[in-house]
Structures are given as structure tokens and as C-alpha cells.
Design a protein around this motif. Structure first.
Motif, PDB file in Angstrom:
ATOM      1  N   THR A  49      -5.242 -32.661  48.864  1.00  0.00           N
ATOM      2  CA  THR A  49      -5.551 -31.243  49.096  1.00  0.00           C
ATOM      3  C   THR A  49      -4.534 -30.285  48.485  1.00  0.00           C
ATOM      4  OG1 THR A  49      -4.350 -31.140  51.210  1.00  0.00           O
ATOM      5  CG2 THR A  49      -6.649 -31.873  51.265  1.00  0.00           C
ATOM      6  N   GLY A 129     -11.773 -35.491  48.244  1.00  0.00           N
ATOM      7  CA  GLY A 129     -11.400 -35.000  46.921  1.00  0.00           C
ATOM      8  C   GLY A 129     -12.544 -35.054  45.931  1.00  0.00           C
ATOM      9  N   THR A 132     -15.511 -32.564  47.094  1.00  0.00           N
ATOM     10  CA  THR A 132     -15.267 -31.133  46.879  1.00  0.00           C
ATOM     11  C   THR A 132     -15.276 -30.779  45.399  1.00  0.00           C
ATOM     12  OG1 THR A 132     -12.875 -31.566  47.056  1.00  0.00           O
ATOM     13  CG2 THR A 132     -14.011 -30.760  49.026  1.00  0.00           C
ATOM     14  N   SER A 191     -10.578 -28.367  53.860  1.00  0.00           N
ATOM     15  CA  SER A 191      -9.400 -29.103  54.321  1.00  0.00           C
ATOM     16  C   SER A 191      -8.561 -28.181  55.199  1.00  0.00           C
ATOM     17  CB  SER A 191      -8.567 -29.560  53.125  1.00  0.00           C
ATOM     18  OG  SER A 191      -7.959 -28.440  52.480  1.00  0.00           O
ATOM     19  N   SER A 194      -7.081 -25.433  53.068  1.00  0.00           N
ATOM     20  CA  SER A 194      -7.965 -24.405  52.510  1.00  0.00           C
ATOM     21  C   SER A 194      -8.349 -23.354  53.537  1.00  0.00           C
ATOM     22  CB  SER A 194      -9.230 -25.046  51.925  1.00  0.00           C
ATOM     23  OG  SER A 194      -9.977 -25.723  52.915  1.00  0.00           O
TER      24      SER A 194
END
Length: 237
Positions: A49, A129, A132, A191, A194
Motif C-alpha cells: 500500500t 495490490g 486495485t 487500504s 488510502s
């Protein structure tokens, strides 16, 4: 000014610091946890992230938070217990307010999730990962295809969550994320790191620092989130 906004007005420590206490928390506050001694799984989260924040929870009131942990999934626990292993906890507070009916909606949703007994979304976390990245490339097309589709509280309660996905679902159920905006806020696409980059999940109120913890000088929240104190002398609405 309506009741929701009245509950969102923040007070700040008299010394002007960004340190807050557990007693300052209000229902709906988002807690982001940063460990100063990361464990292997936390280091992996940071690598994927790009953020030192590796866990997220939502404050329910009465000294309790709700969060999703591996392997058991969503649980309620005392906030004091939840912060013990953290170096610092960044607190975000919704600028839309979390008064009125929202605390009840939040707590009823948490109870519904608990009743379903779903386990932690390990697959979603492990594939975060890749998922996204793909979603970012296809997001506009996804929104066009799915605009108008709305998930109810009951439908959200049937899902499995990792920590930040659960927080996003709570904000949808409570109406901070409106029904027509749900398509742009898929829970599994967020995440912990974020959350503080998106003002939908609140402005930065301050840090809770447990005994033995500290806030690193390079902490990203202050640089990336709007501070409540910056707007203390004006009204955004």
C-alpha cells in the motif's frame, strides 16, 4: 446548521498540539493504526500500500471500536485494548457529521455483521495490490456499467471484510457515502493508508499516542489530510 454538523465541531487541546485522547472520540471517528515495530504481515501491507498505517477501525461510542482482524473477522473491543501495540493512532472525523441517526445505524450494522459470523477477507487482502491496479485501469467503465446499483445494510452485512473495507462499508451504511456514490467506493479497494487521503473519511483530528509510543517526524497523515484546526475559524458548509 443541522444536528449532524453540530456533532462534528471539534475541540482542540489547549496547548495547540495534535495529541488527542480516547475521551475526545465521537461515534464514527476512523482510527488508523501505525506500529513503530512492524510485524512481518504489517511490513507486507506497507510494501503493497505504500503506507505505514496497517490497520483501521471505527469508533462506536461507549469506549468501543469495531474492526476486522484475521482470522475471526469483525469484532467489538475496547479502544484502549486496541491501541496497546501501536506507536500512534491517527484519528479522522467526518466533516459531514456523525450525529442524528448515524450512530444507531452504525451500531445496528455492526451487530448484523457479528450475527453473520463471517471470517476475515483473507483473499481480498492477499490480492489487494493486483485488484486495485486492475480496478484503477477499469474504474470509469465499471462506474458506467454499475451506476445506480445500491447495496443495502443487509447485503453489506453478508460480506467478509478486511479492516479498511469494513470501515468503508460502515460509512456507506450510515449514509456518509450516499447510495449513488457507492459504485465509486467499493470497500475492498481501500487500504488503511488510502483512507486518510480521501476526505470522504474525514479530516485529521489528531493522534492518540499510547504509553511508549510516538509520532514519527515523517508521518504522512499531516501532509496528506486536511487538519480540523485549519478550518476552525471558518465554516465549510
Amino acid at each position: 446548521m443541522n444536528d449532524d454538523n453540530r456533532d462534528a465541531e471539534a475541540t482542540f487541546p489547549s496547548d495547540g498540539s495534535l495529541i488527542v485522547s480516547v475521551s475526545d472520540l465521537l461515534p464514527g471517528d476512523v482510527l488508523l493504526y501505525r506500529s513503530n515495530r512492524s510485524k512481518p504481515h504489517q511490513r507486507k501491507i506497507t510494501a503493497v500500500t505504500g503506507s505505514p498505517y496497517t490497520h483501521a477501525a471505527i469508533f462506536l461510542g461507549d469506549g468501543l471500536i469495531a474492526d476486522s482482524n484475521f482470522p475471526s473477522g469483525v469484532a467489538k473491543r475496547p479502544v484502549e485494548e486496541s491501541i496497546k501495540s501501536s506507536g500512534c493512532v491517527a484519528v479522522l472525523r467526518s466533516q459531514l457529521g456523525f450525529g442524528g441517526d448515524r450512530p444507531r445505524q452504525l451500531n445496528e450494522f455492526v451487530e448484523s455483521v457479528l450475527a453473520k459470523g463471517r471470517f476475515y477477507d483473507l483473499i481480498g487482502a492477499a490480492n489487494f495490490g493486483k485488484a486495485t491496479k486492475q480496478h484503477g485501469e477499469d474504474q470509469l467503465d465499471f462506474i458506467r456499467r454499475n451506476y445506480g446499483k445500491v447495496s443495502s445494510s443487509g447485503e453489506f452485512a453478508k460480506q467478509s471484510f478486511f479492516c479498511s473495507a469494513f470501515v468503508v462499508a460502515c460509512y456507506s451504511v450510515a449514509g456518509v457515502i450516499g447510495p449513488t456514490a457507492q459504485v465509486a467506493y467499493l470497500p475492498e479497494m481501500f487500504s488503511p493508508g488510502s483512507l486518510h487521503q480521501d476526505p470522504t473519511f474525514g479530516w485529521f483530528l489528531g493522534y492518540i499516542v499510547p504509553d511508549g509510543g510516538f509520532v514519527p517526524d515523517d508521518d504522512p497523515v499531516q501532509a496528506q489530510a486536511t487538519l480540523w484546526r485549519d478550518l476552525d475559524s471558518c465554516r465549510w458548509w
